[in-house]
Structure formats: structure tokens, C-alpha cells
Design an enzyme around this catalytic site. Structure first.
Site, PDB file in Angstrom:
ATOM      1  N   CYS A 324       0.801  -1.392  -0.415  1.00 23.53           N
ATOM      2  CA  CYS A 324       0.050   0.382   0.158  1.00 23.53           C
ATOM      3  C   CYS A 324       0.971   1.129   0.481  1.00 23.53           C
ATOM      4  O   CYS A 324       0.269   2.142   0.220  1.00 23.53           O
ATOM      5  CB  CYS A 324      -0.815   0.235   1.235  1.00 23.53           C
ATOM      6  SG  CYS A 324       0.206  -0.008   2.810  1.00 23.53           S
ATOM      7  N   GLU A 358      -1.204   1.179  -4.775  1.00 27.67           N
ATOM      8  CA  GLU A 358      -1.953  -0.221  -4.725  1.00 27.67           C
ATOM      9  C   GLU A 358      -0.870  -0.978  -5.567  1.00 27.67           C
ATOM     10  O   GLU A 358      -1.521  -1.010  -6.536  1.00 27.67           O
ATOM     11  CB  GLU A 358      -2.596  -0.854  -3.520  1.00 27.67           C
ATOM     12  CG  GLU A 358      -2.971  -2.471  -2.646  1.00 27.67           C
ATOM     13  CD  GLU A 358      -2.971  -1.636  -2.122  1.00 27.67           C
ATOM     14  OE1 GLU A 358      -3.028  -3.104  -0.757  1.00 27.67           O
ATOM     15  OE2 GLU A 358      -3.498  -0.598  -1.201  1.00 27.67           O
TER      16      GLU A 358
END
Length: 372
Positions: A324, A358
Site C-alpha cells: 500500500c 496499491e
């Protein structure tokens, strides 16, 4: 907050900027072209948190501009699921005529699912009592009478009042099958359900034909464990947060999966156990030596993997890394690419209209033939 649909070219433009940025960041690692998984342009967030602003006899949801810190009234939330928007309107209509529930109400948190379930958490700057419980139960019943499948939770300092359930059960269609995920209030869940499905299906595609067992660090509620179990003989998964471990165990059972074992411990602790630095009671019934893991899967927090865990995962022929935070990913890749090469790269647009990205990376050891 603008409640109009964002222009299509606005979404495409921001996604193109992310693709360009990721390509630049990954260039030094000789990564292949990224596989792009876009988000819906609106109604993509399944959870949201709002402060509550009181103004005379009125109240409404607000957010703060991250740059100017200016207060923004939010009557419609384009990013939120359609169910969040419906519940926002219904909650305000009910709370305006409920003084006991309004008193010192500080925040409203919404957790929704594609399957139509919801939990709303009301957070207060005052003690909660049985009188509050009765009023909240009446509000819940009113919402259910309107057709909402909703549960309410009250939170205050050192207090949590749960009327019924503190979770929702999400049902995701993944590669032709339905997976059920219990998602607990105030625990981490993937915010963008549509992109989460893309992530799960991509992880399945890159592990197609995998051999042996899978070691998974940071398994959460079993989000990836459940989907990937069918590609491995066994899955050994670790997670430190107790509510997430409990949810993972429930999810394994309700999906009738019998080859996943979850251990409650951090990635750092597991690394210490694998190196023999410490003995853990939690591992006394786990035959670590009996696992034949050729693939390790990691989905760490924004800080990425610590140095010791990086060295530990380098012992595995295949590394599947969901990140992330591309910055911490790149720091880890500086070490990982000394022993492994990047076979697949993906961009998952979990957070449209923000700079957050992401990413998914599949790495194969230099001395291990590629099966991708």
C-alpha cells in the site's frame, strides 16, 4: 462536498499519472509493464468516517480539507458506496429529532458491504448508559423498518455498546466462486471492494500452477488466504491483531476451507521463530519443519517489511508482495531484487483521486525457473 459524478476524463487523467509514476519508480528494478486494475469512478468506498458538526438545532456530516484543514459539509459522499449515502441521509433525518442520541455525538463511522449489510458506529464525548441503549435500539428498528440491514454500535471513552452485531458478512465473487468474509467494526478491511476482487483474482493468476505450501505474513481476516488456499497444499498464515485472527478463523470455517492454519503472531516474531532466536508457546503445536513453502506472501503495513523479515523471505523461491506504499516497497525491492527478479507487476487503484497507490509484485528467485 461535490455530489456530482466526477468527470470521466478526471479519473482517467489521475490514473494515467499514477501509471507514469509507478513506471518511473519501478524502472530501476527492470520491472515488466504494470497490469492496470482501475476502480469504479464513484461509489467505490465500502467504509467511511465523518465528524459530526452541531449548529444550533441542526447537525450534519463534515470532513476536513487535508491541505487547508477547512471544514467541508458532506451531505452526499460520491466516493462512498450507494448504501453509505442512503444511510447518511437516513441517519441525519433521525438524529435531528433525537436529542438523546445527538448529545455530544462526535463521529459517525460507516461499514458497508456489496451484499447489503451495514454497521454504523456512533462515537461520543460523554458516557453512554441504558437510556442511550434504548434510544439507539429504537433508531436501529426505525432504520430496519426502512429496509436497511443495519446494526448500531455506541462508543465513548472505555465504553463499547453493541446492540446486536459488531460485524458485517461480505460476499465477494472471486474467479467464479463466492467467498464470505466477516469484517469486524474498527478492524482493518479492504476499503474498495471492486478493486479488492481484482487483487484477489490477480493473486490467483500469478500463483496458478504453484507447488507446495504457502507462507503468508499479515493475513488480516484471511482476505487473501481464503482465495489462495485452492492453489496450495497448505497455507500457514500469521496475524497479530486478535479481532482479525478471530475473523480469519471464522472465515476459514464458513467457507469450508480445511488447509489454512492461522497463528497469532507478528511477522517480526515469526522471523525470530524461524531463525531459532526465540521459542513461542503459540507454536508448540505447529510443525514448522513439516511445511514445504516455496511461496511466501506478504501484505505489510505502510512501513513495509523490516530488514530481518526481508532477509527471511529471500530464502523462498517465490515472493508475492502486495504493497500500500510504493516508497517502502521500493526500499524492500532494493534488497529483494539482489536475489529475485520481478516477474509480474500490477497497479490496483484502491484510492482514486488521491496520490495513494496499491501495488502487486511477483518475484522469482534468480536460480528458480519461472512458472509465471
Amino acid at each position: 462536498m461535490d455530489n456530482e459524478t466526477p468527470p470521466t476524463d478526471s479519473y482517467e487523467r489521475q490514473l494515467t499519472e499514477k501509471i507514469t509514476r509507478l513506471k518511473t519508480m519501478m524502472g530501476i528494478f527492470r520491472a515488466p509493464e504494470a497490469e492496470i486494475h482501475p476502480s469504479p469512478a464513484r461509489h467505490y468506498r465500502m467504509r467511511a468516517e465523518f465528524r459530526v458538526w452541531h449548529e444550533d438545532q441542526d447537525l450534519y456530516h463534515i470532513m476536513f480539507d487535508p491541505t487547508t484543514k477547512q471544514r467541508i459539509r458532506v451531505d452526499d459522499f460520491t466516493a462512498g458506496s450507494k448504501l453509505i449515502n442512503e444511510l447518511m441521509r437516513a441517519m441525519m433525518a433521525k438524529l435531528r429529532s433525537a436529542p438523546l442520541l445527538r448529545d455530544k455525538l462526535f463521529q459517525l463511522d460507516y461499514l458497508t458491504t456489496l451484499s447489503g449489510e451495514a454497521v454504523i458506529t456512533l462515537i461520543y464525548h460523554r458516557p453512554l448508559d441504558e437510556e442511550w441503549r434504548a434510544a439507539a435500539a429504537a433508531l436501529r428498528d426505525d432504520l430496519r423498518a426502512q429496509g436497511f440491514r443495519v446494526d448500531l454500535i455506541g462508543r465513548a471513552a472505555k465504553t463499547k455498546i453493541c446492540l446486536d452485531r459488531d460485524y458485517v458478512d461480505e460476499r465477494l465473487p472471486v474467479a467464479g466462486r463466492e467467498l464470505v468474509y466477516r469484517q469486524v467494526e474498527n478492524s482493518f478491511t479492504q476499503p474498495n471492494a471492486a478493486v479488492n476482487i481484482h487483487m484477489l483474482e490477480w493473486a490467483l493468476s500469478v500463483t496458478d500452477g504453484a507447488q507446495g505450501d504457502l507462507l503468508e505474513l499479515y493475513c488480516g481476516n484471511g482476505n487473501f488466504s481464503l482465495a489462495l488456499a485452492c492453489h496450495f497444499d497448505r497455507v500457514l498464515a500469521t496475524e497479530i491483531a486478535k479481532p482479525s485472527v478471530e475473523a480469519a478463523l471464522h472465515n476459514i470455517a464458513v467457507n469450508h476451507i480445511d488447509n489454512v492454519q492461522v497463528i497469532r503472531m507478528s511477522a517480526e516474531e515469526f522471523t525470530q521463530a524461524m531463525r531459532g532466536d526465540r521459542d513461542f508457546n503459540r507454536l508448540k503445536d505447529v510443525d514448522l519443519a513439516g511445511y514445504r513453502c516455496e511461496t511466501v506472501f506478504v501484505d505489510p503495513p505502510r512501513s513495509g517489511l523490516d530488514d530481518e523479515t526481508v532477509r527471511m523471505v529471500q530464502a523462498y523461491p517465490r515472493i508475492l508482495y502486495i504493497s500500500c506504499n510504493p516508497e517502502s516497497l521500493c526500499r524492500n525491492l532494493a534488497a529483494l531484487t539482489k536475489t529475485h527478479r520481478i516477474e509480474r507487476l500490477a497497479l490496483f487503484d484502491q484510492f482514486p483521486y488521491t496520490p495513494h497507490m496499491e501495488c502487486g509484485v511477483l518475484l522469482n528467485a534468480h536460480d528458480n525457473p519461472s512458472r509465471s
